[in-house]
Design a protein around this motif. Structure first.
Motif, short mmCIF file in Angstrom:
data_model
loop_
_atom_site.label_atom_id
_atom_site.label_comp_id
_atom_site.label_asym_id
_atom_site.label_seq_id
_atom_site.Cartn_x
_atom_site.Cartn_y
_atom_site.Cartn_z
N GLN A 236 0.81 -1.22 0.00
CA GLN A 236 0.00 0.00 0.00
C GLN A 236 0.85 1.27 0.00
O GLN A 236 0.52 2.25 -0.69
CB GLN A 236 -0.92 -0.01 1.23
CG GLN A 236 -1.86 -1.20 1.28
CD GLN A 236 -2.58 -1.29 2.62
OE1 GLN A 236 -2.74 -0.29 3.32
NE2 GLN A 236 -3.01 -2.49 2.98
N GLY A 237 1.93 1.26 0.77
CA GLY A 237 2.72 2.47 0.91
C GLY A 237 3.71 2.69 -0.23
O GLY A 237 3.86 3.81 -0.72
N LEU A 238 4.39 1.59 -0.64
CA LEU A 238 5.46 1.73 -1.63
C LEU A 238 5.05 1.26 -3.02
O LEU A 238 5.75 1.54 -3.99
CB LEU A 238 6.69 0.95 -1.16
CG LEU A 238 7.25 1.33 0.22
CD1 LEU A 238 8.45 0.46 0.56
CD2 LEU A 238 7.62 2.80 0.27
N PRO A 293 4.94 7.24 2.56
CA PRO A 293 5.02 6.48 1.30
C PRO A 293 6.27 6.80 0.48
O PRO A 293 6.17 7.13 -0.71
CB PRO A 293 3.74 6.90 0.57
CG PRO A 293 3.54 8.32 1.01
CD PRO A 293 4.00 8.38 2.45
N THR A 361 -1.25 3.58 7.84
CA THR A 361 -0.91 4.99 8.05
C THR A 361 -1.43 5.50 9.39
O THR A 361 -0.98 6.53 9.89
CB THR A 361 -1.47 5.86 6.91
OG1 THR A 361 -2.90 5.68 6.85
CG2 THR A 361 -0.85 5.48 5.58
#
Length: 403
Positions: A236-238, A293, A361
């Motif tokens: 999700q973040g990267l 991110p 997050t």
């Protein structure tokens, strides 16, 4: 020291290889993800009996015990050559449970041997080097094990692990250390249970060890949640594929190597509780930063996690070795290990559920806040009189380890 570290490196290499391959082995024979996941539980479950198993390390001399434990595993592991089909997977699980029990006793005996073999001001350095040696092999062993399994199957990995146990036994046999004869074991019905309970009581009643081990346990609880969140961070973040988690773990491993090298010098300049507080603060801040991110931030955070978390563990282990009575180091060390690592296993399972219900997050900043609060509490906890501080320099006692 060189022979001790040799034993740690070679046995750690084989252990890392076997732990990695066991799940792949079960998956390849049964096709079951559930059974493959159970291999980790089989290895970990005996740690629940750590206080009971650690009592053995206080009843006999530790160096001969380490040699016997390693030779026993070297003899047992070749039985896994028989595991060639799904209906024989039970044997692999049986060996893994024995493996975990052996590891619990072995770790307690190692910590007790270090406490007996080194002057107190050298224990931080010895534990740091031990961690560096163990973490270093983790950078190489998974690649070797995966390649060996892909080419030849699980049997050769088991034989490799058996060979490393035999080499570790030889390294421990080469150590030059004089151990005092252990106190006569209590006899009669319930003697083992009473000795085990005494180890738990001594840990719980120590004003130095109790808060340090509690801080370590809290750190490992947060580490379990952080570990469960790593794939969500990657995805999700990267926006990276799951395999990218291996890169983050490799960077974390490099940080852990640095942690081991620096822990000893730091413990000569500050009390264990302060190093634990700094380590927890670094870990918590880095875990929270993973919510951002950015790839560079994720890589830096992994390195800082690898640096901070081992400082907490080294501080707790060193305090146990310094503060525990010589005749009870094994029991107290094993009890401390159980308290430290059971929360990690629980948090890995709970974290998997949290990650599906709470966005990382939000989850990771909350984790960071909790860790920073606990770090501040640990740093502000007053040191009990006569304990918990950096020891004065003193000459090594006669009979200390010279290898």
């Amino acid at each position: 020291m060189r022979w001790y570290l040799t034993g740690v490196v070679v046995s750690g290499f084989g252990t890392t290889a076997m732990w990695l391959v066991s799940g792949i082995w079960v998956k390849s024979l049964t096709g079951s993800d559930g059974l493959a996941a159970l291999t980790a539980f089989a290895l970990w479950a005996p740690a629940l009996l750590g206080p009971l198993l650690g009592t053995l390390a206080d009843r006999v001399r530790r160096r001969p015990l380490l040699i016997a434990l390693d030779l026993a595993m070297a003899a047992v592991l070749p039985l896994l050559l028989w595991v060639t089909s799904a209906d024989r997977v039970w044997l692999l699980f049986a060996v893994l449970v024995l493996y975990g029990a052996q590891g619990a006793v072995h770790d307690a005996a190692e910590q007790a041997l270090l406490a007996a073999g080194f002057a107190k001001e050298r224990l931080g350095s010895a534990n740091g080097l031990r961690m560096t040696a163990g973490e270093s092999v983790k950078l190489v062993a998974p690649l070797v094990a995966a390649g060996l399994f892909a080419r030849y199957g699980g049997g050769p990995v088991a034989l490799l692990d058996a060979a490393t146990f035999a080499l570790a036994a030889a390294a421990f046999a080469a150590m030059r250390v004089r151990e005092a004869r252990p106190a006569p074991a209590a006899r009669g019905r319930g003697a083992w249970r009473r000795e085990t309970a005494e180890g738990v009581r001594l840990l719980a009643g120590s004003p130095v060890l109790r808060p340090l081990v509690a801080t370590g346990a809290f750190t490992m609880l947060l580490a379990g949640v952080n570990g469960a969140a790593v794939y969500a961070v990657v995805d999700q973040g990267l926006g990276r594929p799951p395999a990218y988690a291996g890169v983050l773990y490799a960077v974390q491993g490099a940080g852990s190597v640095l942690a081991g090298l620096t822990a000893g010098p730091l413990l000569r300049r500050m009390p264990e509780r302060l190093l634990a507080a700094v380590g927890l603060a670094l870990f918590a801040a880095a875990a929270g930063a993973r919510a951002l991110p950015y790839e560079a931030v994720a890589l830096a955070a992994s390195a800082v996690i690898g640096l901070g978390m081992p400082w907490v563990l080294v501080a707790a282990m060193t305090a146990v070795q310094r503060e525990a009575p010589a005749e009870a180091v094994g029991r107290i060390a094993a009890t401390a290990n159980t308290v430290l690592f059971v929360p990690n296993a629980v948090a890995l399972a709970a974290g998997a559920a949290l990650v599906t219900a709470v966005d990382v997050t939000l989850l990771l900043p909350v984790l960071a806040a909790a860790g920073l609060v606990r770090a501040a509490v640990t740093a502000r906890t007053p040191a009990p009189a006569g304990g918990g501080g950096a020891p004065e320099e003193a000459p090594a006692e006669p009979g200390r380890t010279r290898s």
